[in-house]
Design a protein around this motif. Sequence first.
Motif, PDB file in Angstrom:
ATOM      1  N   SER A  43     -87.372  81.028 -36.589  1.00 35.29           N
ATOM      2  CA  SER A  43     -87.879  81.933 -37.621  1.00 35.29           C
ATOM      3  C   SER A  43     -86.877  83.055 -37.856  1.00 35.29           C
ATOM      4  O   SER A  43     -85.926  83.226 -37.089  1.00 35.29           O
ATOM      5  CB  SER A  43     -89.239  82.529 -37.207  1.00 35.29           C
ATOM      6  OG  SER A  43     -89.070  83.698 -36.421  1.00 35.29           O
ATOM      7  N   GLY A  44     -87.113  83.816 -38.894  1.00 36.38           N
ATOM      8  CA  GLY A  44     -86.245  84.935 -39.215  1.00 36.38           C
ATOM      9  C   GLY A  44     -86.675  86.249 -38.594  1.00 36.38           C
ATOM     10  O   GLY A  44     -85.986  87.259 -38.751  1.00 36.38           O
ATOM     11  N   PHE A  45     -87.790  86.260 -37.894  1.00 33.97           N
ATOM     12  CA  PHE A  45     -88.308  87.510 -37.342  1.00 33.97           C
ATOM     13  C   PHE A  45     -87.494  87.994 -36.147  1.00 33.97           C
ATOM     14  O   PHE A  45     -86.988  87.194 -35.359  1.00 33.97           O
ATOM     15  CB  PHE A  45     -89.764  87.341 -36.901  1.00 33.97           C
ATOM     16  CG  PHE A  45     -90.740  87.238 -38.027  1.00 33.97           C
ATOM     17  CD1 PHE A  45     -91.199  88.377 -38.670  1.00 33.97           C
ATOM     18  CD2 PHE A  45     -91.189  86.007 -38.453  1.00 33.97           C
ATOM     19  CE1 PHE A  45     -92.091  88.280 -39.715  1.00 33.97           C
ATOM     20  CE2 PHE A  45     -92.084  85.896 -39.509  1.00 33.97           C
ATOM     21  CZ  PHE A  45     -92.541  87.042 -40.151  1.00 33.97           C
ATOM     22  N   ASP A  67     -84.192  91.392 -37.820  1.00 31.97           N
ATOM     23  CA  ASP A  67     -84.981  90.521 -38.693  1.00 31.97           C
ATOM     24  C   ASP A  67     -84.073  89.954 -39.787  1.00 31.97           C
ATOM     25  O   ASP A  67     -83.348  90.699 -40.448  1.00 31.97           O
ATOM     26  CB  ASP A  67     -86.124  91.334 -39.317  1.00 31.97           C
ATOM     27  CG  ASP A  67     -87.081  90.475 -40.123  1.00 31.97           C
ATOM     28  OD1 ASP A  67     -86.653  89.916 -41.157  1.00 31.97           O
ATOM     29  OD2 ASP A  67     -88.254  90.370 -39.745  1.00 31.97           O
ATOM     30  N   ASN A  95     -85.378  87.499 -42.128  1.00 32.89           N
ATOM     31  CA  ASN A  95     -86.181  86.765 -43.103  1.00 32.89           C
ATOM     32  C   ASN A  95     -85.586  86.865 -44.503  1.00 32.89           C
ATOM     33  O   ASN A  95     -85.685  85.916 -45.288  1.00 32.89           O
ATOM     34  CB  ASN A  95     -87.624  87.279 -43.097  1.00 32.89           C
ATOM     35  CG  ASN A  95     -88.458  86.647 -41.994  1.00 32.89           C
ATOM     36  OD1 ASN A  95     -88.540  85.424 -41.891  1.00 32.89           O
ATOM     37  ND2 ASN A  95     -89.054  87.473 -41.160  1.00 32.89           N
ATOM     38  N   LYS A 129     -95.076  82.009 -38.560  1.00 32.38           N
ATOM     39  CA  LYS A 129     -93.750  82.607 -38.370  1.00 32.38           C
ATOM     40  C   LYS A 129     -92.644  81.702 -38.890  1.00 32.38           C
ATOM     41  O   LYS A 129     -91.668  82.169 -39.468  1.00 32.38           O
ATOM     42  CB  LYS A 129     -93.514  82.932 -36.885  1.00 32.38           C
ATOM     43  CG  LYS A 129     -94.190  84.207 -36.417  1.00 32.38           C
ATOM     44  CD  LYS A 129     -93.564  84.705 -35.126  1.00 32.38           C
ATOM     45  CE  LYS A 129     -93.993  86.131 -34.838  1.00 32.38           C
ATOM     46  NZ  LYS A 129     -93.301  86.681 -33.649  1.00 32.38           N
ATOM     47  N   ALA A 162     -92.682  81.861 -42.971  1.00 30.76           N
ATOM     48  CA  ALA A 162     -92.944  83.188 -43.551  1.00 30.76           C
ATOM     49  C   ALA A 162     -92.347  83.343 -44.944  1.00 30.76           C
ATOM     50  O   ALA A 162     -92.845  84.136 -45.749  1.00 30.76           O
ATOM     51  CB  ALA A 162     -92.418  84.281 -42.623  1.00 30.76           C
ATOM     52  N   GLU A 163     -91.270  82.619 -45.236  1.00 32.20           N
ATOM     53  CA  GLU A 163     -90.592  82.760 -46.531  1.00 32.20           C
ATOM     54  C   GLU A 163     -90.814  81.530 -47.409  1.00 32.20           C
ATOM     55  O   GLU A 163     -90.906  80.410 -46.910  1.00 32.20           O
ATOM     56  CB  GLU A 163     -89.086  82.987 -46.317  1.00 32.20           C
ATOM     57  CG  GLU A 163     -88.746  84.262 -45.556  1.00 32.20           C
ATOM     58  CD  GLU A 163     -89.275  85.515 -46.224  1.00 32.20           C
ATOM     59  OE1 GLU A 163     -89.301  85.568 -47.474  1.00 32.20           O
ATOM     60  OE2 GLU A 163     -89.669  86.442 -45.493  1.00 32.20           O
TER      61      GLU A 163
END
Length: 266
Positions: free
Chosen positions: A121-123, A196, A198, A223, A226-227
Motif C-alpha cells: 500500500s501507499g500508506f 505516505d 498514496n 489499504k 485506497a486509490e
Amino acid sequence: MAKNTIEFNGIVLAYEDQGSGEPLVLLHGLCGSSDYWDKILPQLSKQYRVIAPDLRGHGQSGISDEPYPMELMAHDIAELLEKLHIPQAILIGHSLGGYVTLAFAEQYPEKLHAFSLVHSSGFADDEKGKANRDNGIAGISENGIESFIAGLNPKLFAPEHLETMKPTVEHIRQIGVATNPKGAMNVLVGMRDRVDRNQIIADAQVPVLLIAGEADQIIPLEKAFAEHGEHITQVTIANAGHMSMQEQPAALLEQILTFADRIYNK
C-alpha cells in the motif's frame, strides 16, 4: 543456488536474471528474497526477461551499517537496471518491495513502463505501526532473527494455509531465518520512517496494478485499494493471505501476465 551479483556504492546486490525480451522486475517482501517468487518466476521467464533481486540486507545481497530508507533501496534498483542496460521496466513489488517500488516511481518515473503493488500500500506507518517496527528491532537485537520470524511467518498466510500448506510455510520460514539480523533491523528503520506515497499511485502517468489477498492479515483490502483511477486496476486474489505468489501462484501469474501483456502490447 548462487545468484548473479553486481557491486556498486560499496554493496553487493544478488539477483536472478532469467528469460529474454521485455523486462519485469520482481521485488520481494520483508525478510524474504528472490526465492519468494520461485513458483512463478520460471513461467514468467518463458515470455519476459525477469530480474528478481535480493534487496539490500536480504538473501545473498550484502548489508551496510546505516538504516535503509526506501529511497536508498529504490536507488539500488535503479543502479542495477543501469548496470544491466535496462532503460525502462515494469516493477512488481510485494509488501516491502511495494514500498520500494513507490519510492522508485517517485524518484525515477522515466524508468517505468508501469508498476504493480502486490499485498502492499501507499500508506506510511501509523503510530501503532511505528511502535511495532521498534519492537521488532528490539526483539531482533535481544533475541535474534528466528524469534522475529516465528512471530511474522504465521501472519503471512491465510490462517487455514498454516495447516494445509505446511511445506510452503516452512519454506518461507527458512528464507526468513536466513536474513541477516542487522539487515532486517536496518530495513525496519526504513519501513518505520517511510512517507505516505498514496499520491504517487493516484498521480502515476503509467498503468498501475494493485493486487490484494482476500485473507491478508497484514495489508487489508481497504489499504491496498485506497486509490482509484482510470490508470489503476484492482485485483483481489481469492483464498490468499499476504503471500499469493506461494499460496495461489497460478492466479497471481495470470494477473501479472495479463498486465504485462497489455503494457507490452503482446
